[in-house]
Design an enzyme around this catalytic site. Structure first.
Site, PDB file in Angstrom:
ATOM      1  N   HIS A 166      -5.810  -0.544   6.812  1.00 28.38           N
ATOM      2  CA  HIS A 166      -6.012   0.480   7.856  1.00 28.38           C
ATOM      3  C   HIS A 166      -6.914  -0.088   8.954  1.00 28.38           C
ATOM      4  CE1 HIS A 166      -4.348   2.793   4.675  1.00 28.38           C
ATOM      5  NE2 HIS A 166      -5.473   3.176   4.108  1.00 28.38           N
ATOM      6  N   HIS A 211       1.311   4.965  -2.161  1.00 26.45           N
ATOM      7  CA  HIS A 211       0.799   5.915  -3.158  1.00 26.45           C
ATOM      8  C   HIS A 211       1.977   6.348  -4.043  1.00 26.45           C
ATOM      9  CE1 HIS A 211      -3.226   6.528  -1.299  1.00 26.45           C
ATOM     10  NE2 HIS A 211      -2.567   6.180  -0.204  1.00 26.45           N
ATOM     11  N   ASP A 240       1.120   2.829   3.832  1.00 23.83           N
ATOM     12  CA  ASP A 240       0.367   3.976   3.305  1.00 23.83           C
ATOM     13  C   ASP A 240       1.356   5.046   2.820  1.00 23.83           C
ATOM     14  OD1 ASP A 240      -1.944   5.288   2.529  1.00 23.83           O
ATOM     15  OD2 ASP A 240      -2.380   6.115   4.506  1.00 23.83           O
ATOM     16  N   GLU A 289      -6.669  16.438  -0.539  1.00 27.31           N
ATOM     17  CA  GLU A 289      -7.943  16.787   0.099  1.00 27.31           C
ATOM     18  C   GLU A 289      -8.021  18.267   0.481  1.00 27.31           C
ATOM     19  OE1 GLU A 289      -6.061  14.167   0.920  1.00 27.31           O
ATOM     20  OE2 GLU A 289      -7.272  12.427   1.467  1.00 27.31           O
ATOM     21  N   LYS A 301      -9.018  -1.533  -5.805  1.00 30.51           N
ATOM     22  CA  LYS A 301      -9.142  -0.813  -4.542  1.00 30.51           C
ATOM     23  C   LYS A 301     -10.442  -0.020  -4.514  1.00 30.51           C
ATOM     24  CE  LYS A 301      -7.262   2.849  -1.666  1.00 30.51           C
ATOM     25  NZ  LYS A 301      -6.255   3.913  -1.486  1.00 30.51           N
ATOM     26  N   TYR A 361     -10.811   5.302  -4.454  1.00 29.24           N
ATOM     27  CA  TYR A 361     -11.889   5.248  -3.463  1.00 29.24           C
ATOM     28  C   TYR A 361     -13.262   5.043  -4.101  1.00 29.24           C
ATOM     29  CZ  TYR A 361      -9.062   7.127   0.443  1.00 29.24           C
ATOM     30  OH  TYR A 361      -8.139   7.317   1.435  1.00 29.24           O
ATOM     31  N   ARG A 412     -15.238   9.889   2.504  1.00 28.89           N
ATOM     32  CA  ARG A 412     -14.807  10.173   1.135  1.00 28.89           C
ATOM     33  C   ARG A 412     -15.156   9.049   0.166  1.00 28.89           C
ATOM     34  NH1 ARG A 412      -8.815  10.875   3.208  1.00 28.89           N
ATOM     35  NH2 ARG A 412      -9.694   9.178   4.467  1.00 28.89           N
ATOM     36  N   HIS A 456      -9.857   0.257   1.525  1.00 26.73           N
ATOM     37  CA  HIS A 456      -9.525   1.307   2.477  1.00 26.73           C
ATOM     38  C   HIS A 456     -10.663   1.403   3.483  1.00 26.73           C
ATOM     39  CE1 HIS A 456      -8.669   5.575   3.781  1.00 26.73           C
ATOM     40  NE2 HIS A 456      -9.982   5.549   3.920  1.00 26.73           N
ATOM     41  N   HIS A 482       0.843  -1.204   0.000  1.00 29.82           N
ATOM     42  CA  HIS A 482       0.000   0.000   0.000  1.00 29.82           C
ATOM     43  C   HIS A 482       0.877   1.253   0.000  1.00 29.82           C
ATOM     44  CE1 HIS A 482      -4.113   1.707   0.854  1.00 29.82           C
ATOM     45  NE2 HIS A 482      -3.347   2.757   1.124  1.00 29.82           N
ATOM     46  N   SER A 504      -0.714  11.668   2.410  1.00 28.03           N
ATOM     47  CA  SER A 504      -0.454  12.915   3.142  1.00 28.03           C
ATOM     48  C   SER A 504      -0.563  12.683   4.644  1.00 28.03           C
ATOM     49  CB  SER A 504      -1.430  14.011   2.703  1.00 28.03           C
ATOM     50  OG  SER A 504      -2.757  13.629   2.984  1.00 28.03           O
TER      51      SER A 504
END
Length: 380
Positions: free
Chosen positions: A223, A63, A278, A70, A155, A130, A162, A194, A61, A282
């Protein structure tokens, strides 16, 4: 032809098999044993006497194209730097996308995954992000699994403000597409979820799909320790045979290592637990008053910190499983997560303080004597 002989290594494969030599040819381990006699031209010999060798880490996982966004365009995270993987000891990665479904395309994710593979690690991807319906490269989940070798699954987000808040029937339909896409592509096919703070929302759907007959092997939440309610449902899910993924440096336990220990105490099978970072999502920075003063990215090196915490908690062999072997087995990544004849030569060499001195990926040294020697294409 590249030939490297690693001598006198104390090998955790992940099982502790003691002092062995490891003979690597063109990225593969072709011989493993004591006092190997090797006579080939241009043989490089590396003496690992006094050091430990273990499989390279697998992070499912990250990015890789950058997460975040966001807080507007200025909060978009940068792309993953290859050298950060080397410093982490991560030799295999699965790239993900996140909240931003508009400026972070899945085609861009695929391109970055292929770039990382060219630079020297092994790389795969989760298609989509998402959203529901899923975002894909080919226009179809089944076709992404069939046509894109790097794609191992899809995913989505559940139980998060979100997310798209899909129904159980919509998730069941998606799982069916993943299952059939896996069948026709020769893969297992997974749904990587997620999990947000609304644990009951997510697990009412996931448990409902399993109760209706969907094999639990296709469902992979991550998570899992972020919220008490989510954690309780995750432990129950793992105890019925599911695989749960814990995120570094977050959640109700403070870190993934102590969440692992809690899950083991609750009766979860060790093989049903994995850890990921992750990475490059951010992460807010706070001052001493608790006020947010800026943003940074989740470090991919956090997985090594978690590993070093896990070793005294559950032992070296089990600790390797949570960050390497379990991932290779549960994601069906052949040749990964083990030190054995025929396996990929993804190896970490450690000193007595469990610090990495050498990192090898696919038979190539990326770190020597604690220094990164192979960097990304645009790194200094």
């Amino acid at each position: 032809m590249s030939c490297i002989l690693i001598r006198n290594a104390d090998v955790f494969a992940p099982e502790h098999i003691g002092i062995n030599d490891i003979f690597v040819v063109n990225g593969k381990i072709v011989a493993l044993g004591r006092d190997l006699v090797i006579n080939v031209p241009r043989l490089e010999v590396f003496d690992a006497k006094g050091k430990t060798v273990m499989p390279g880490l697998i992070d499912q996982h990250i990015h890789v194209t950058g997460g975040g966004g966001e807080g507007g365009p200025v909060t978009r995270c940068p792309e993953l730097k290859f050298s950060d993987l080397v410093r982490a000891g991560t030799t295999s990665v699965v790239g993900v996308c996140g909240t931003d479904t508009e400026t972070r395309s899945i085609a861009n994710l695929l391109a970055k995954v292929r770039a990382l593979s060219s630079e020297g690690v092994s790389a795969w991807m989760w298609t989509s992000n998402y959203a529901m319906p899923p975002s894909t490269v080919t226009g179809s989940v089944r076709r992404d699994l069939l046509a894109i070798p790097e794609c191992i699954g899809v995913k989505i987000a559940l139980g998060d403000h979100r997310s798209s808040f899909p129904t159980e029937q919509e998730v069941m339909h998606l799982l069916s597409d993943i299952r059939v896409g896996g069948m026709i592509s020769g893969k297992t096919g997974f749904l990587h979820i997620h999990l947000g703070d609304m644990g009951n929302v997510a697990y009412d759907i996931l448990d409902g799909c399993v109760n209706r007959g969907m094999p639990i092997k296709h469902i992979r939440p991550t998570h899992c320790q972020r919220h008490a309610e989510t954690w309780a449902r995750s432990v129950a899910f793992a105890k019925r045979g599911g695989v749960i993924d814990l995120t570094c440096k977050m959640g109700i336990h403070g870190d993934a290592a102590h969440a692992v220990a809690d899950a083991l105490d609750a009766g979860v099978a060790p093989g049903n637990i994995t850890v990921s970072t992750d990475g490059y999502g951010s992460m807010p920075r706070f001052d001493e008053k608790g006020e947010m003063v800026g943003l940074t990215v989740c470090p991919v090196t956090a997985i090594w910190d978690e590993f070093k915490t896990l070793v005294p908690l559950c032992g070296m062999e089990r600790a390797i499983g949570f960050v390497s072997t379990n991932l290779a087995r549960n994601l069906a990544l052949p040749g990964k997560g083990v030190i054995a004849e025929g396996a990929d030569a993804d190896l970490l060499v450690l000193d007595g303080a469990l610090e990495k001195t050498e990192v090898m990926a696919r038979g190539r040294f990326l770190m020597r004597a604690g220094e990164v020697v192979v960097k990304g294409t645009f790194e200094d």
